[in-house]
Design an enzyme around this catalytic site. Structure first.
Site, mmCIF file in Angstrom:
data_model
loop_
_atom_site.group_PDB
_atom_site.id
_atom_site.type_symbol
_atom_site.label_atom_id
_atom_site.label_comp_id
_atom_site.label_asym_id
_atom_site.label_seq_id
_atom_site.Cartn_x
_atom_site.Cartn_y
_atom_site.Cartn_z
ATOM 1 N N GLU A 1 -21.062 -44.942 -12.455
ATOM 2 C CA GLU A 1 -21.075 -45.752 -13.673
ATOM 3 C C GLU A 1 -21.142 -47.244 -13.352
ATOM 4 O OE1 GLU A 1 -17.782 -43.119 -14.403
ATOM 5 O OE2 GLU A 1 -18.136 -43.326 -16.545
ATOM 6 N N ASN B 1 -14.253 -53.104 -15.232
ATOM 7 C CA ASN B 1 -13.914 -51.955 -16.078
ATOM 8 C C ASN B 1 -12.418 -52.054 -16.361
ATOM 9 O OD1 ASN B 1 -13.416 -49.492 -17.233
ATOM 10 N ND2 ASN B 1 -14.168 -48.272 -15.502
ATOM 11 N N HIS C 1 -18.575 -41.608 -22.281
ATOM 12 C CA HIS C 1 -19.099 -41.353 -20.922
ATOM 13 C C HIS C 1 -20.605 -41.617 -20.843
ATOM 14 C CE1 HIS C 1 -15.539 -38.392 -20.271
ATOM 15 N NE2 HIS C 1 -15.262 -39.553 -19.671
ATOM 16 N N ARG D 1 -17.761 -52.915 -18.715
ATOM 17 C CA ARG D 1 -17.783 -51.639 -19.416
ATOM 18 C C ARG D 1 -17.039 -51.835 -20.735
ATOM 19 N NH1 ARG D 1 -15.891 -46.147 -16.949
ATOM 20 N NH2 ARG D 1 -16.769 -44.796 -18.505
ATOM 21 N N ARG E 1 -5.471 -34.642 -22.313
ATOM 22 C CA ARG E 1 -5.935 -34.615 -23.712
ATOM 23 C C ARG E 1 -6.300 -33.191 -24.116
ATOM 24 N NH1 ARG E 1 -10.464 -39.129 -23.066
ATOM 25 N NH2 ARG E 1 -9.574 -39.550 -21.019
#
Ligand code: AMP
Length: 396
Positions: free
Chosen positions: A383, A9, A182, A93, A242
Site C-alpha cells: 500500500e 499512514n 483497503h 493515506r 472485528r
C-alpha cells in the site's frame, strides 16, 4: 540526485512512515518505520532498505506524547539521514474519501475542508489522517502533499452494489452507502496483475486481503465491482477483533435487551469480537493455529468458511471467477487458511497445488495446478508503494 517521497499512514495511536527514492522507474524504499504508543508511551523504530533495524527509541518521559510531536521527531530523524536531499512530495493515506474523492488529491485549503466534512463518516480515523497534513504543512510549507484514499478504488462499483435496502434518501442525503476500504491494497494488486496473468488482469478476479483487518473485492478488468466492507470497516469478513457481517437486529437486541450503550457496542464489535472473540484469547492467526483449544479451531474455521462464502458471492456478482488472489498478513503467510479456502472452493473450479502453497516466499507466485479452472495466486501487497506512486503522479 533523485527526489524523495514521504508516505504517511497515521492512526489514533501510531504513525507509520516510508521514505522512497525515485531514481528508478518505480519508487524504491529507503527507510520505513513508525511511532507507536502515542498518548501512552511513544516508541520510535525504523528499518533501512535491507530490513536492518536502524532506530529503536523510547521517547523521554517528559516529551509530548501527541501526533504533532511524533511527526516533528520523525522528520528530524529523517532529515539527519537524507544528507541534504529534499522531499518532493508527501503522500497520505486517508481512510475516507466519501462520494467526493474518487482519485488522489493535491492538498489545498478546500481539500482540507472537504476532509473535515467527511469526519462524521469515519470519526475514529479521519481526524488522525488530517492532523499530520496540518502539521507537515507547517513544518515543510513548500512541499506539496497528496491525499490517497482507501475508498477511492471502490467508487467504480455499480450503484446497485453501493446501496443498502434502506429508504433511498438515506444513501442520497445521509451518505449511508457501501463505500468499501483497503482500496490502496486492491489498487496495488490490480496494478501488478498484468505482469502476472493477463487473463486475471483483464477478466474476473476475486482478491482476498486477509490481515488483521480483512476484506475481499471482485474486480472486472482491474476495476472494482463489489467489496465486502460497507459503510464502515466492520462489515464482511470476521477480523482480528472485528465481528464482520452481523444481523443489524443483534445491535438492536444489545441496546434494548442487554441495555448496552453505543460506546459499549462499539467496543464489543470493533475490539472484542472476530478471532479474539471466538477464540477467547488471541486476535493473531499464528497464536490460534499453534493452539489446541477447540475455540481457537472454531475461530480458524469460521474465518476460512467466511472467506469461502464471500468468494462465492463475489464471483456471482461478476459472473464467475478466472483468478483468486490472496494478500496481506494471513493471505501472504498462512498456508493453512489458503488450503482450507481452496479446498472448499473446489466445486467452483479451484485446484490447489499443495506443494506450491507450502512454499514460503515474499515473491508473487501461483499456487494452483496448471489445469485449475481458476488460477490462484499469492501476491504480497504494497500500500505504501501505491501511495508513493499516486503522490508522484499527482504532482507530475
Ligand atoms: P496484517 O494486518 O496484514 O499485518 O496481518 C496480520 C495478520 O497476519 C495477523 O493475524 C497475523 O497472525 C497474520 N500472520 C502473519 N504471519 C503469519 C503466518 N506466518 N502464519 C499465519 N498468520 C500470519
Amino acid at each position: 540526485m533523485s527526489e524523495l517521497v514521504l508516505v504517511i499512514n497515521a492512526g489514533s495511536s501510531s504513525i507509520k512512515f516510508s521514505l522512497f527514492e525515485t531514481s528508478a522507474a518505480d519508487p524504491i524504499v529507503l527507510f520505513k518505520g513508525q511511532m507507536e504508543g502515542l498518548y501512552v508511551e511513544p516508541k520510535f523504530s525504523a528499518k533501512d532498505a535491507a530490513d536492518n533495524k536502524v532506530a529503536n527509541e523510547t521517547l523521554p518521559s517528559d516529551a509530548p506524547k501527541n501526533h504533532d510531536y511524533a511527526l516533528r521527531y520523525m522528520l528530524n530523524w529523517l532529515e539527519s539521514r537524507i544528507e541534504g536531499r529534499s522531499i518532493a512530495v508527501i503522500g497520505h493515506r486517508v481512510v475516507h474519501g466519501g462520494t467526493t474523492y474518487s482519485k488522489p488529491e493535491l492538498v489545498t485549503p478546500e481539500v482540507i475542508a472537504g476532509l473535515e466534512a467527511l469526519i462524521p463518516l469515519a470519526p475514529l480515523h479521519e481526524p488522525h489522517n488530517i492532523t499530520p497534513i496540518r502539521v507537515l504543512e507547517e513544518l515543510l510549507p513548500n512541499v506539496p502533499q497528496v491525499t490517497c484514499f482507501d475508498t477511492a478504488f471502490h467508487t467504480t462499483q455499480p450503484e446497485l452494489n453501493q446501496l443498502f435496502a434502506l429508504p433511498y434518501e438515506f444513501s442520497q442525503k445521509e451518505g449511508i452507502r457501501r463505500y468499501g476500504f483497503h482500496g490502496l491494497s486492491y489498487e496495488y494488486i490490480a496494478s501488478v496483475l498484468p505482469e502476472i496473468d493477463t487473463r486475471a488482469a483483464e477478466g474476473r478476479t476475486v482478491v482476498a486481503h486477509l490481515g488483521n483487518g480483512s476484506s475481499m473485492a471482485a474486480l472486472l478488468g482491474g476495476r472494482c465491482q463489489l467489496t465486502t466492507m460497507g459503510f464502515t470497516a466492520l462489515d464482511g469478513l470476521p477480523m482480528g477483533t472485528r465481528c464482520g457481517r452481523i444481523d443489524a437486529g443483534v445491535v438492536l437486541h444489545l441496546m434494548n435487551h442487554l441495555k448496552m450503550d453505543a460506546k459499549q457496542i462499539e467496543t464489543l464489535l470493533y475490539k472484542e469480537s472476530g478471532l479474539l472473540g471466538l477464540s477467547g484469547f488471541s486476535s493473531d492467526m499464528r497464536d490460534l493455529e499453534n493452539s489446541d483449544s477447540p475455540r481457537a479451531k472454531l475461530a480458524v474455521e469460521y474465518f476460512a468458511s467466511s472467506v469461502v462464502r464471500e468468494a462465492a458471492s463475489l464471483a456471482a456478482a461478476i459472473g464467475g471467477m478466472d483468478a483468486l488472489v490472496f494478500t496481506a498478513g494471513i493471505g501472504e503467510n498462512d498456508a493453512n487458511t489458503r488450503k482450507a479456502v481452496c479446498h472448499q472452493l473446489r466445486w467452483l473450479g479451484v485446484e490447489l497445488d499443495e506443494a506450491a502453497n507450502a512454499v514460503r516466499s515474499s515473491e508473487p507466485r501461483r499456487i494452483s495446478l496448471a489445469d485449475s479452472k481458476i488460477a490462484v495466486y499469492v501476491i504480497p501487497t504494497n500500500e505504501e508503494l501505491m501511495i508513493a506512486r499516486q503522490a508522484l503522479a499527482c504532482i507530475a
